[in-house]
Design a protein around this motif. Structure first.
Motif, PDB file in Angstrom:
ATOM      1  N   ASP A  75       0.762  -1.248  -0.154  1.00  0.00           N
ATOM      2  CA  ASP A  75       0.003   0.075   0.025  1.00  0.00           C
ATOM      3  C   ASP A  75       1.010   1.362  -0.038  1.00  0.00           C
ATOM      4  O   ASP A  75       0.330   2.144   0.480  1.00  0.00           O
ATOM      5  N   HIS A  76       2.135   1.089  -0.333  1.00  0.00           N
ATOM      6  CA  HIS A  76       2.744   2.191  -0.237  1.00  0.00           C
ATOM      7  C   HIS A  76       2.217   3.362  -1.366  1.00  0.00           C
ATOM      8  O   HIS A  76       1.888   3.026  -2.574  1.00  0.00           O
ATOM      9  N   PRO A  77       2.312   4.562  -1.034  1.00  0.00           N
ATOM     10  CA  PRO A  77       1.706   5.607  -2.010  1.00  0.00           C
ATOM     11  C   PRO A  77       2.299   5.627  -3.345  1.00  0.00           C
ATOM     12  O   PRO A  77       1.518   5.973  -4.270  1.00  0.00           O
ATOM     13  N   LEU A  78       3.553   5.305  -3.410  1.00  0.00           N
ATOM     14  CA  LEU A  78       3.971   5.585  -4.966  1.00  0.00           C
ATOM     15  C   LEU A  78       3.698   4.200  -5.716  1.00  0.00           C
ATOM     16  O   LEU A  78       3.260   4.632  -7.067  1.00  0.00           O
ATOM     17  N   LEU A  79       3.564   3.106  -5.117  1.00  0.00           N
ATOM     18  CA  LEU A  79       2.683   1.894  -5.930  1.00  0.00           C
ATOM     19  C   LEU A  79       1.268   2.094  -6.070  1.00  0.00           C
ATOM     20  O   LEU A  79       0.960   1.789  -7.212  1.00  0.00           O
ATOM     21  N   THR A  80       0.739   2.721  -5.110  1.00  0.00           N
ATOM     22  CA  THR A  80      -0.636   3.140  -5.244  1.00  0.00           C
ATOM     23  C   THR A  80      -0.939   4.185  -6.789  1.00  0.00           C
ATOM     24  O   THR A  80      -1.796   3.925  -7.415  1.00  0.00           O
ATOM     25  N   LEU A  81       0.188   5.130  -6.687  1.00  0.00           N
ATOM     26  CA  LEU A  81       0.105   6.182  -7.897  1.00  0.00           C
ATOM     27  C   LEU A  81       0.010   5.162  -9.437  1.00  0.00           C
ATOM     28  O   LEU A  81      -0.743   5.604 -10.205  1.00  0.00           O
ATOM     29  N   THR A  82       0.841   4.356  -9.288  1.00  0.00           N
ATOM     30  CA  THR A  82       1.100   3.290 -10.557  1.00  0.00           C
ATOM     31  C   THR A  82      -0.058   2.741 -10.776  1.00  0.00           C
ATOM     32  O   THR A  82      -0.173   2.015 -12.110  1.00  0.00           O
ATOM     33  N   ARG A  83      -1.182   2.604 -10.015  1.00  0.00           N
ATOM     34  CA  ARG A  83      -2.244   1.635 -10.308  1.00  0.00           C
ATOM     35  C   ARG A  83      -3.504   2.188 -10.640  1.00  0.00           C
ATOM     36  O   ARG A  83      -4.439   1.524 -10.698  1.00  0.00           O
ATOM     37  N   VAL A  84      -3.379   3.540 -10.520  1.00  0.00           N
ATOM     38  CA  VAL A  84      -4.824   4.222 -10.651  1.00  0.00           C
ATOM     39  C   VAL A  84      -5.354   4.095 -12.138  1.00  0.00           C
ATOM     40  O   VAL A  84      -6.329   3.717 -12.510  1.00  0.00           O
ATOM     41  N   CYS A  85      -4.175   4.524 -13.100  1.00  0.00           N
ATOM     42  CA  CYS A  85      -4.760   4.305 -14.535  1.00  0.00           C
ATOM     43  C   CYS A  85      -3.264   4.172 -15.175  1.00  0.00           C
ATOM     44  O   CYS A  85      -2.397   4.404 -14.663  1.00  0.00           O
ATOM     45  N   ARG A  86      -3.260   3.817 -16.514  1.00  0.00           N
ATOM     46  CA  ARG A  86      -2.120   3.643 -17.395  1.00  0.00           C
ATOM     47  C   ARG A  86      -1.474   5.048 -17.487  1.00  0.00           C
ATOM     48  O   ARG A  86      -0.152   5.085 -17.462  1.00  0.00           O
ATOM     49  N   ALA A  87      -2.263   6.113 -17.521  1.00  0.00           N
ATOM     50  CA  ALA A  87      -1.472   7.452 -17.860  1.00  0.00           C
ATOM     51  C   ALA A  87      -0.643   7.892 -16.375  1.00  0.00           C
ATOM     52  O   ALA A  87       0.538   8.305 -16.869  1.00  0.00           O
ATOM     53  N   TRP A  88      -1.268   7.605 -15.501  1.00  0.00           N
ATOM     54  CA  TRP A  88      -0.471   8.040 -14.203  1.00  0.00           C
ATOM     55  C   TRP A  88       0.479   7.023 -13.921  1.00  0.00           C
ATOM     56  O   TRP A  88       1.647   7.544 -13.584  1.00  0.00           O
ATOM     57  N   ARG A  89       0.312   5.728 -14.333  1.00  0.00           N
ATOM     58  CA  ARG A  89       1.553   4.840 -14.218  1.00  0.00           C
ATOM     59  C   ARG A  89       2.927   5.400 -15.000  1.00  0.00           C
ATOM     60  O   ARG A  89       3.928   5.421 -14.668  1.00  0.00           O
ATOM     61  N   GLU A  90       2.536   5.481 -16.248  1.00  0.00           N
ATOM     62  CA  GLU A  90       3.543   6.076 -17.181  1.00  0.00           C
ATOM     63  C   GLU A  90       4.369   7.190 -16.701  1.00  0.00           C
ATOM     64  O   GLU A  90       5.536   7.511 -16.789  1.00  0.00           O
ATOM     65  N   LEU A  91       3.571   8.180 -16.154  1.00  0.00           N
ATOM     66  CA  LEU A  91       3.810   9.569 -15.606  1.00  0.00           C
ATOM     67  C   LEU A  91       4.861   9.278 -14.687  1.00  0.00           C
ATOM     68  O   LEU A  91       5.896   9.930 -14.456  1.00  0.00           O
ATOM     69  N   ALA A  92       4.221   8.578 -13.692  1.00  0.00           N
ATOM     70  CA  ALA A  92       5.220   8.141 -12.319  1.00  0.00           C
ATOM     71  C   ALA A  92       6.423   7.451 -12.605  1.00  0.00           C
ATOM     72  O   ALA A  92       7.581   7.800 -11.998  1.00  0.00           O
ATOM     73  N   LEU A  93       6.429   6.545 -13.652  1.00  0.00           N
ATOM     74  CA  LEU A  93       7.446   5.685 -13.997  1.00  0.00           C
ATOM     75  C   LEU A  93       8.801   6.916 -14.481  1.00  0.00           C
ATOM     76  O   LEU A  93       9.785   6.454 -14.703  1.00  0.00           O
ATOM     77  N   HIS A  94       8.070   7.842 -15.074  1.00  0.00           N
ATOM     78  CA  HIS A  94       9.143   8.914 -15.556  1.00  0.00           C
ATOM     79  C   HIS A  94       9.737  10.012 -14.711  1.00  0.00           C
ATOM     80  O   HIS A  94      10.087  11.035 -15.429  1.00  0.00           O
ATOM     81  N   ILE A  95       9.311  10.000 -13.441  1.00  0.00           N
ATOM     82  CA  ILE A  95       9.451  11.079 -12.549  1.00  0.00           C
ATOM     83  C   ILE A  95      10.687  10.440 -11.607  1.00  0.00           C
ATOM     84  O   ILE A  95      10.736   9.925 -10.768  1.00  0.00           O
ATOM     85  N   PRO A  96      11.997  10.933 -12.048  1.00  0.00           N
ATOM     86  CA  PRO A  96      13.128  10.408 -11.201  1.00  0.00           C
ATOM     87  C   PRO A  96      13.254  10.682  -9.969  1.00  0.00           C
ATOM     88  O   PRO A  96      13.744   9.819  -9.043  1.00  0.00           O
ATOM     89  N   GLU A  97      12.632  11.846  -9.277  1.00  0.00           N
ATOM     90  CA  GLU A  97      12.721  11.812  -7.966  1.00  0.00           C
ATOM     91  C   GLU A  97      12.096  10.740  -7.122  1.00  0.00           C
ATOM     92  O   GLU A  97      12.361  10.512  -6.057  1.00  0.00           O
ATOM     93  N   LEU A  98      10.876  10.008  -7.735  1.00  0.00           N
ATOM     94  CA  LEU A  98      10.339   9.051  -6.825  1.00  0.00           C
ATOM     95  C   LEU A  98      11.052   7.824  -6.846  1.00  0.00           C
ATOM     96  O   LEU A  98      10.857   7.105  -5.876  1.00  0.00           O
ATOM     97  N   TRP A  99      12.124   7.623  -7.252  1.00  0.00           N
ATOM     98  CA  TRP A  99      12.845   6.330  -7.527  1.00  0.00           C
ATOM     99  C   TRP A  99      14.341   6.467  -7.384  1.00  0.00           C
ATOM    100  O   TRP A  99      15.144   5.503  -7.151  1.00  0.00           O
TER     101      TRP A  99
END
Length: 501
Positions: A77-101
């Motif tokens: 239930d980590h917030p970062l993983l939750t963001l990637t499960r909302v929709c495809r657009a959010w997942r793609e965006l989150a995966l391309h934000i370096p600060e998060l990883w």
């Protein structure tokens, strides 16, 4: 053609369409469904989060993350993983934000010791930050697994290799691995860490690692050139042993007593002139530290263990002074003296926090002279135990602006009764706000008298409220101390209580 004729022609053309619609099942419902779907799509496309530009949405993602450091493996239930499960657009965006990883923390224990698996996960996680974004890696071996890795450093070598693979864009690393596993870091060529700003090494130690014949297991490796010495952005270096369960409580005393081969300048190279923070809790000779500090013009914090130089005599000291204009925090520890040799050389006008811990009483004359030539305003003080009453008077009259005093390294009996009486009257340390002491039954009564006097004076507005912490209370003394503390119960209504640990 007249308007009437046009209307008749349109009706004739629409009539077959009407017959076609009538053949569909429930044409009214079908038409309503279409309208509802179109309306739903229109509303969804107009939703505020759909109209946000990706750059702004990325900033929101970053702000919504509770911390930029992710402990691996993350919870489901980590917030970062939750963001990637909302929709495809959010997942793609989150995966391309370096600060998060870009910042991870990994702890290896007996229950979580699959190093290869965790190394792969860490590598994949960091890869999402790209090949250039600055990274932060923290990893330690904890509990009994620390002792296990001391016996077999190869267990964590793969993780160190992973760290090295990212060396070109590391901003920070803090590794609590055995020294043998960390040695590859010291063998890297110059220029390996072009973006490194802060680094920490916390090798776990066992008793046998302190044997003088085995010093290579724990000291800074002897090497004439290191990748760290050439790192152009390094500002903070910490080299501190990690206490593991099999060691005694007095680990630092044991280290300092048995480490009979201190460091020398040729074996200890760092970019001194650019350092802001230096913490090195294993001993070097006092004259070695003096040589190093002479190059550290930008130093803000210095925390070190000191070994006395051979033949040092304070009265004969004629060495030049070392001016550290930015030094705010000074913490020194020594087993057999040596701190005064360093103090006698320093000038530090910005000093606000001073900690002197050593195996014997520190000469108050050295501290008084240090303050006189530096003119600093000391706010936080952790002293050794100055037993002579004259020393106490000299120290605390000169350091009258102290707000926090912690003397837990000594028992209260190592300070004269007159000190506690004057503290109660406010003659000494009138600005004191926090006091941390290690009381004994013999001093319990005078301590409680002092606390009551300070609290009464604070009620009258003459001095600040004093927070008192009793730490390290022995079982033998506890009953007497608790009995004496009953005299302070009347102050509880005003929120004044002594914390006992």
């Amino acid at each position: 053609m007249s308007p009437d004729n046009l209307e008749m022609q349109f009706e004739a053309e629409l009539c077959p369409l009407g017959h076609g619609l009538s053949d569909l099942p429930n044409p009214v419902l079908k038409h309503g469904d279409l309208e509802s779907n179109v309306c739903s799509l229109r509303i969804e496309s107009l939703a505020p989060h759909k109209r946000l530009p990706p750059e702004l949405l990325a900033e929101i993602f970053i702000l919504c993350s509770p911390t930029t450091v992710v402990a691996l493996p993350p919870k489901s239930d980590h917030p970062l993983l939750t963001l990637t499960r909302v929709c495809r657009a959010w997942r793609e965006l989150a995966l391309h934000i370096p600060e998060l990883w870009a910042s991870i923390s990994v702890t290896f224990t007996e229950e979580r010791k699959k190093v290869e698996q965790m190394t792969d996960l860490a590598f994949q996680w960091l890869s999402r930050a790209g090949n250039e974004y600055p990274l932060s890696i923290t990893s330690v071996c904890a509990g009994t697994y620390a002792a296990t890795t001391c016996g077999n450093p190869a267990l964590v070598e793969s993780f160190v290799s992973m760290v090295i693979s990212h060396a070109h864009h590391l901003r920070h690393f803090d590794l609590g691995f055995p020294m043998a596993a960390l040695l590859p870091l010291f063998e890297l060529p110059l220029g390996t860490f072009p973006r490194l700003e802060t680094m920490g090494l916390r090798p776990p130690l066992r008793s046998k690692d302190l044997d003088t014949t085995q010093t290579a297991r724990w000291h800074w490796p002897s090497t004439s050139t290191t990748a760290f010495a050439s790192a152009p952005l390094v500002r903070e270096v910490k080299f501190c042993p990690q206490i593991i369960s099999e060691l005694e409580n007095n680990i630092m005393d044991d280290i300092l007593a048995r480490a009979t081969r201190p460091f020398f300048v040729p074996t200890f190279l760092l970019p001194w002139s650019q350092l802001r923070v230096l913490s090195f809790q294993l001993p070097a000779l006092a004259d070695v530290w003096c040589t190093i500090l002479a190059e550290c013009a930008e130093l803000r914090e210095f925390d070190a263990a000191v070994w006395p130089s051979l033949g040092y005599q304070r009265d004969l000291n004629s060495a030049p002074q070392i001016c550290l204009h930015h030094l705010a925090v000074l913490q020194l520890g020594a087993h057999s003296g040596g701190c005064e040799e360093l103090i006698d050389r320093l000038v530090a006008p910005s000093l606000s926090r001073l900690s002197i811990i050593q195996g014997r009483s520190f000469p108050a004359a050295s501290l008084a002279a240090f303050q006189a030539r530096s003119a600093f305003s000391l706010k936080f003080f952790i002293p050794s135990a100055p037993r002579p009453e004259d020393d106490v008077t000299v120290l605390f009259q000169q350091f009258s602006e102290i707000a926090v005093l912690a003397i837990s390294s000594a028992t209260t009996e190592q300070f004269p009764i007159s000190f506690w009486e004057r503290l109660g009257r406010g003659d000494l340390l009138p600005q004191l706000e926090t006091l941390v002491v290690r009381p004994t039954a013999a001093q319990a009564s005078v301590l409680v008298d002092m606390i009551a006097s300070r609290w009464e004076a604070a009620t009258e507005g003459r001095i600040p409220i004093l927070d008192v912490i009793f730490c390290g209370v022995g079982p033998v003394d506890l009953a007497v101390i608790n009995e004496e503390l009953k005299r302070l119960e009347k102050y509880e209504a005003a929120g004044h209580m002594v914390s006992v640990f």
